[in-house]
Design an enzyme around this catalytic site. Structure first.
Site, mmCIF file in Angstrom:
data_model
loop_
_atom_site.group_PDB
_atom_site.id
_atom_site.type_symbol
_atom_site.label_atom_id
_atom_site.label_comp_id
_atom_site.label_asym_id
_atom_site.label_seq_id
_atom_site.Cartn_x
_atom_site.Cartn_y
_atom_site.Cartn_z
ATOM 1 N N LYS A 193 -58.700 20.291 42.418
ATOM 2 C CA LYS A 193 -58.047 20.557 41.132
ATOM 3 C C LYS A 193 -57.384 21.931 41.150
ATOM 4 O O LYS A 193 -58.048 22.939 41.349
ATOM 5 C CB LYS A 193 -59.078 20.506 40.006
ATOM 6 C CG LYS A 193 -59.749 19.159 39.869
ATOM 7 C CD LYS A 193 -60.840 19.167 38.834
ATOM 8 C CE LYS A 193 -62.034 19.990 39.221
ATOM 9 N NZ LYS A 193 -63.189 19.806 38.328
ATOM 10 N N THR A 199 -60.003 24.894 26.455
ATOM 11 C CA THR A 199 -60.023 24.111 27.692
ATOM 12 C C THR A 199 -61.439 23.719 28.106
ATOM 13 O O THR A 199 -61.643 23.252 29.221
ATOM 14 C CB THR A 199 -59.401 24.936 28.836
ATOM 15 O OG1 THR A 199 -60.181 26.147 28.974
ATOM 16 C CG2 THR A 199 -57.961 25.313 28.570
ATOM 17 N N THR A 240 -62.631 20.451 30.688
ATOM 18 C CA THR A 240 -61.568 19.745 31.440
ATOM 19 C C THR A 240 -62.121 19.050 32.688
ATOM 20 O O THR A 240 -61.773 17.903 32.970
ATOM 21 C CB THR A 240 -60.443 20.710 31.883
ATOM 22 O OG1 THR A 240 -61.036 21.867 32.473
ATOM 23 C CG2 THR A 240 -59.537 21.098 30.754
ATOM 24 N N GLY A 241 -62.953 19.771 33.448
ATOM 25 C CA GLY A 241 -63.428 19.225 34.722
ATOM 26 C C GLY A 241 -64.319 17.999 34.527
ATOM 27 O O GLY A 241 -64.165 16.989 35.226
ATOM 28 N N CYS A 242 -65.247 18.083 33.579
ATOM 29 C CA CYS A 242 -66.151 16.952 33.311
ATOM 30 C C CYS A 242 -65.347 15.740 32.848
ATOM 31 O O CYS A 242 -65.621 14.594 33.233
ATOM 32 C CB CYS A 242 -67.153 17.319 32.212
ATOM 33 S SG CYS A 242 -68.073 18.826 32.510
#
Ligand SMILES: Nc1ncnc2c1ncn2[C@@H]1O[C@H](COP(=O)(O)OP(=O)(O)OP(=O)(O)O)[C@@H](O)[C@H]1O
Ligand SMILES: Cc1ncc(COP(=O)(O)O)c(N)n1
Length: 270
Positions: free
Chosen positions: A182, A213, A216-218
């Protein structure tokens, strides 16, 4: 290895094994909201409880190994899973336990190797990094590191999009089938690279100048997992996940005094 019946008429089943975020923006809460949006039946095995809000992580309590194992087995051995997603795993012992439990299913596994929160608070013990490398990554269908996690796991520094292939190669050497690096923390467009070492797909989104933000990753990893559960290829699943996280990020909203969450329900609020 347990074999489970595929229930007729039921949605695909997705299990998240991760930490709880009391603020609701990341962790198990983000995963389950995302899974609902993608029409899968979301289930959870909570590894650690965090006292967390928009400002930071104020406390972390790991669950006993027996509780983590019990949750995973209760789900896998009776309900069955079409995909597993892992997030915050907290300690070396819990990473090893989860990696071992994954042998109970043949379902694809999306590993989000969560290291620190957006606020810089640690969510993985330093001595757990090597266990992630040796025991978890070889079991991953797709691993979804951000650039800090790439550095932690491989030592490769990514400065711009041209460095992404080198980072992906270093990760593939650790054993996952696919890597989604990412580039959300790069300057310029938010470019992610998906590759299995043979095929390469660049997922490009415009950089959104947003403060809110959190998660975002999860959200990206859970969306990807949900689409895999529906039978998408990793390429199709990653594209759908990128679209969803971009929409959720564009609609992120302020809550509390710090970093607000992405809006998992943005499709309902247009
Ligand atoms: N400002 C942004 N604009 C557009 N897309 C972004 C932005 N920040 C992140 N993304 C995208 O969001 C997804 C998650 O990437 P990111 O690098 O934020 O993950 P992360 O750091 O693991 O997230 P988290 O902090 O929740 O763990 C990626 O697809 C990335 O490209
Ligand atoms: C329980 C838990 N899991 C994952 C994250 C990472 O999300 P972020 O980097 O957006 O803080 C988090 N903060 N909390």
């Amino acid at each position: 290895m347990m074999t489970c019946h595929e229930p007729a008429g039921a949605p695909p089943r997705a299990l998240t094994i991760a930490g709880s975020d009391s603020g609701g923006g990341a962790g198990i809460q983000a995963d389950l909201k995302t899974m609902l949006e993608f029409g899968v039946h979301g289930m959870s095995a909570i590894v650690a409880v965090t006292a967390q809000n928009s400002v930071g992580v104020h406390g972390v309590w790991d669950l006993p190994a027996e509780a983590v194992r019990g949750q995973i087995r209760a789900v896998v051995d009776d309900i069955g899973v079409d995909v597993v997603k892992t997030g915050m795993l907290s300690s070396a012992a819990l990473v090893a336990l989860v990696a071992g439990e994954l042998d109970r299913t043949r379902a694809p596994v999306v590993v989000d190797p969560v290291g620190v929160s957006k606020h810089g608070d640690p969510l993985l013990a330093p001595d757990a990094v090597d266990v992630v490398r040796r025991e978890l990554l070889p079991r991953a269908t797709v691993v979804t590191p951000n650039l800090d996690e790439v550095r932690l796991l491989t030592g490769v520094e990514v400065h711009d999009a041209a460095d992404l292939p080198r980072a992906a190669e270093a990760l593939l050497a650790l054993g996952p089938a696919w890597v989604l690096v990412k580039g959300g923390h790069l300057r310029g467009d938010a470019v992610d690279l998906l590759t299995d070492g043979t095929s390469r797909f660049l997922l490009r989104g415009p950089r959104l100048d947003r403060r809110h933000t959190h998660g975002t990753g999860c959200t990206l990893a859970s969306a990807l997992a949900s689409r895999l559960a529906w039978g998408d290829t990793p390429e199709q699943a990653a594209k759908a996940a990128k679209d969803y996280v971009s929409g959720a990020l564009a609609a992120g909203f302020p809550l509390g005094a710090g970093i607000g969450p992405v809006d998992h329900g943005y499709r309902h609020r247009r």
